[in-house]
Design a protein around this motif. Structure first.
Motif, mmCIF file in Angstrom:
data_model
loop_
_atom_site.group_PDB
_atom_site.id
_atom_site.type_symbol
_atom_site.label_atom_id
_atom_site.label_comp_id
_atom_site.label_asym_id
_atom_site.label_seq_id
_atom_site.Cartn_x
_atom_site.Cartn_y
_atom_site.Cartn_z
ATOM 1 N N MET A 1 114.509 -12.665 33.321
ATOM 2 C CA MET A 1 113.736 -13.913 33.288
ATOM 3 C C MET A 1 114.508 -15.082 33.879
ATOM 4 O O MET A 1 113.923 -15.997 34.450
ATOM 5 C CB MET A 1 113.335 -14.245 31.847
ATOM 6 N N GLU B 1 106.712 -11.855 33.823
ATOM 7 C CA GLU B 1 107.707 -10.967 34.399
ATOM 8 C C GLU B 1 108.275 -10.034 33.329
ATOM 9 O O GLU B 1 108.425 -8.838 33.543
ATOM 10 C CB GLU B 1 108.833 -11.820 35.014
ATOM 11 N N SER B 2 108.546 -10.594 32.173
ATOM 12 C CA SER B 2 109.139 -9.806 31.102
ATOM 13 C C SER B 2 108.106 -8.899 30.438
ATOM 14 O O SER B 2 108.350 -7.715 30.202
ATOM 15 C CB SER B 2 109.750 -10.766 30.074
ATOM 16 N N VAL C 1 116.782 -10.779 40.923
ATOM 17 C CA VAL C 1 115.533 -10.543 41.661
ATOM 18 C C VAL C 1 115.803 -9.638 42.853
ATOM 19 O O VAL C 1 114.942 -8.877 43.295
ATOM 20 C CB VAL C 1 114.939 -11.865 42.204
ATOM 21 N N HIS D 1 115.983 -8.376 29.164
ATOM 22 C CA HIS D 1 114.841 -9.223 29.498
ATOM 23 C C HIS D 1 115.261 -10.651 29.799
ATOM 24 O O HIS D 1 114.683 -11.306 30.666
ATOM 25 C CB HIS D 1 113.792 -9.158 28.387
ATOM 26 N N ALA E 1 108.054 -16.455 33.663
ATOM 27 C CA ALA E 1 109.073 -15.575 33.096
ATOM 28 C C ALA E 1 108.454 -14.648 32.055
ATOM 29 O O ALA E 1 108.792 -13.464 31.971
ATOM 30 C CB ALA E 1 110.186 -16.414 32.466
ATOM 31 N N ASN F 1 107.278 -5.892 32.474
ATOM 32 C CA ASN F 1 108.400 -5.150 33.035
ATOM 33 C C ASN F 1 108.456 -3.696 32.584
ATOM 34 O O ASN F 1 108.270 -3.380 31.408
ATOM 35 C CB ASN F 1 109.714 -5.845 32.647
ATOM 36 N N THR G 1 96.877 -11.906 32.133
ATOM 37 C CA THR G 1 97.662 -12.340 33.281
ATOM 38 C C THR G 1 96.918 -13.379 34.106
ATOM 39 O O THR G 1 97.466 -14.416 34.481
ATOM 40 C CB THR G 1 98.009 -11.138 34.183
ATOM 41 N N PHE H 1 113.839 -16.543 37.408
ATOM 42 C CA PHE H 1 112.545 -17.222 37.542
ATOM 43 C C PHE H 1 112.595 -18.601 36.904
ATOM 44 O O PHE H 1 112.090 -19.572 37.458
ATOM 45 C CB PHE H 1 111.441 -16.369 36.908
ATOM 46 N N SER I 1 109.763 -10.918 24.737
ATOM 47 C CA SER I 1 109.469 -11.872 25.816
ATOM 48 C C SER I 1 109.705 -13.308 25.363
ATOM 49 O O SER I 1 110.271 -14.106 26.100
ATOM 50 C CB SER I 1 108.020 -11.723 26.289
#
Lengths: 356, 256
Positions: B135, B191-192, B100, B131, B188, B195, B237, B138, B63
């Protein structure tokens, strides 16, 4: 010799020519305004001088050197933007100090110059504020200080006052003129507001369609517009297209069919050779039908009928229908003319000017 | 009536999370609700299963590295898209945002098919590229939206005062979109880090990410360890989202 000159310059944008074979020159210490409606090329001219735009053809000479290819950051010109364009993350002090620090001045010298400049624009005590905490007028003063503190060779203004309210605009333009004259700095000023341009400039260039229609002292432009465009732009609302002209007498004799008109020659001579007569609504006079017009007014008058009358506060405005079309007349009067009334429109010969 | 409805929606959305959180404290070996006691032993178990620690490390490294790559590509792209009006700008915008719009499964499979099968890249490299790709949109979108509030006349002002373009970018543009860049990095990262659909294709023998490891674990065991990890990830998160909200507000999620 002029300090600045644009020689046969062309600028295109999106394959459209904004300026074509454009020429302009300016003497040291003068303030020149570029005045015109939006899209006339005035901002393009300014941005070209600043170096934000490149010319397709032609040269930009400055103080005897070719500046055409000199990049913005090497020109040492101050630029004041319409949106102020202050650095939002820096304090007032750091905004003004930005250019000085790039010039690697000692911090003590920076401090001295910034403080002196902030005094000049009456912003002493605001050093630590961020731009977000200032009013529009204060921001514009910071922007002017920031541009001036680097002691630029040329100062450029792009509609600097159009985001301010009316009262502030008047104060700020006096301020700009004061500082400009105090420092004797050569300035190019762009605006679409004629009053603003006329009030502060040594020279005004009225622009239209990428061309300078007239370049002159503001008072001359105001009195003697050179073209129909300039006349309309600065408020000559009435026009008569003449079909004959005779310059031999003391006055210029004009005719339109059977009608005779006279226009005074300009002092110093060298008037215009045009056939289009122009006159401001304020300069026309309205008389009741059959009123005694005194002597020397043979001709220079039309009879007509009042179509519309509106109240402007200081005066009444009339739309008068005549055989040569509708004329707009502003007149102060105790007892206004009423709609439908027969009147005589009188054209004082000193006020009737001829344009191309 | 409306508030009752709102309450039901909230229960529907948050209920499972609450139940997972509660069951993570179950002392027994089977996930159940309500739990029969209170124990932190499954939290302890996370740190004892070496696969979790390893994949957690892989996830973090992928990430962060991917984030760096996406920034190096995304910041200039966002700048160009916001600063200039040029031919093909809209198309480019669409291309940059396409990851996306394309289903993750499709993207994952495509990346597998080409990066691993055709070009025979090592697994870590494939995972990193995958990844970075997810990313990038975003990063571009969040930074472009913060550039939208930036008056580019400010850039010209700096140049007129004697700054070069590069100096202007680092000293004037970057400081003014700092919070946007930070928010982009965090979004990002989330998101990564979370994932599954790309990672599931790009992981392989010996190398996996935490979500994939969790998936594998659930297939074999049904103890509350997964619930415990879930709680930790939720807290992480939520903390990041809190920071993002503080930095930029959520407005850019709904913009354009």
């Amino acid at each position: 010799m002029s300090l600045l000159s644009l020689e046969h310059v062309s600028v295109a944008y999106d394959n459209r020519l904004i300026l074509e074979d454009f020429n302009l020159s300016l003497q040291k210490g003068q303030l020149l305004s570029l005045l015109g409606p939006s899209g006339c090329g005035k901002t393009t001219t300014l941005r070209l001088i600043a170096g934000f735009l490149n010319a397709e053809a032609g040269n930009f000479m400055f103080s005897g050197k070719d500046y055409t290819k000199v990049p913005v950051e090497k020109r040492n010109f101050g630029f004041v933007f319409q949106s102020y364009a202050l650095f939002p993350h820096l304090s007032v002090f750091d905004n003004v100090a930005f250019g000085l620090r790039l010039r690697k001045l000692k911090e003590a010298e920076v401090k001295k110059r910034v403080n002196r400049m902030l005094e000049t624009v009456s912003l002493g005590g605001f050093e630590k504020r961020l731009p977000g905490a200032l009013s529009g007028g204060q921001r514009q003063r910071v922007a002017i200080a920031r541009a001036l503190v680097i002691e630029p060779d040329l100062l450029l203004f792009d509609e600097p006052l159009s985001n301010l309210d009316a009262n502030l605009r008047v104060n700020m333009r006096v301020e700009i003129r004061r500082i400009q004259q105090e420092l004797g700095i050569t300035t190019v000023y762009v605006s679409h507001d004629q009053e603003e341009c006329f009030s502060i400039s040594d020279q005004v260039a009225v622009m239209n369609n990428g061309k300078i229609e007239q370049l002159d002292h503001p008072a001359n432009i105001f009195k003697y517009p050179a073209s129909e465009f300039v006349a309309r732009f600065i408020g000559f609302g009435n026009f008569i297209a003449f079909d004959g002209r005779n310059d031999e007498g003391a006055d210029i004799e004009l005719s339109r069919g059977e009608l005779k008109f006279q226009a005074a020659k300009r002092p110093g001579g060298e008037g215009n050779t045009g056939l289009l007569g122009a006159i401001r609504p304020d300069d026309l006079q309205l008389l009741g039908a059959g009123a005694d017009m005194g002597t020397g007014t043979e001709g220079n008058a039309l009879t007509g009928k009042v179509q519309v009358s509106t109240y402007l506060g200081r005066s009444y405005q009339y739309q008068v229908e005549t055989e040569l079309g509708v004329f707009t007349v502003n007149q102060e009067m105790e007892q206004p003319f009423i709609q439908g009334q027969q009147v005589t429109v009188y054209f004082p010969k000193e006020k009737l000017v001829l344009v191309q | 009536m409306l508030s009752l409805y709102t309450l039901l929606v909230f229960i529907f959305l948050l209920g499972p999370l609450v139940i997972i959180s509660i069951t993570s404290f179950e002392p027994g070996t089977v996930l159940k609700f309500p739990p029969e006691g209170f124990s932190l032993k499954w939290y302890k178990n996370i740190f004892e299963v070496s696969a979790f620690m390893e994949t957690f490390r892989t996830s973090i490294v992928i990430s962060l590295l991917g984030n760096l790559l996406a920034l190096l590509l995304g910041v200039p792209a966002a700048y160009a898209l916001s600063r200039y009006r040029f031919h093909g700008r809209d198309t480019l915008n669409a291309v940059f945002l396409s990851p996306v719009l394309i289903p993750g499964i499709v993207l994952g499979f495509t990346l597998l098919r080409y990066l691993i099968v055709v070009y025979n890249l090592p697994i870590v490299a494939g995972l990193l590229i995958g990844h970075t790709v997810i990313m990038l949109p975003f990063i571009i979108r969040v930074i472009a939206s913060s550039l939208e509030n930036f008056d580019f006349a400010v850039e010209e002002a700096a140049q007129s005062l004697g700054a070069t373009r590069v100096y202007t970018f680092f000293k004037v543009v970057l400081p003014n979109i700092r919070s946007g860049i930070l928010a982009a990095i965090l979004i990002a990262f989330l998101e990564s880090f979370n994932n599954v659909d790309i990672s599931v294709f790009m992981t392989g023998p010996g190398i996996s990410t935490l979500p994939i490891q969790m998936l594998t674990y659930v297939q074999n065991y049904f103890d509350p360890t997964i619930a415990a990890i879930s709680v930790i990830l939720m807290v992480l998160t939520a903390a990041l989202m809190f920071i993002i909200e503080r930095l930029m507000g959520f407005a850019y999620f709904t913009k354009r």
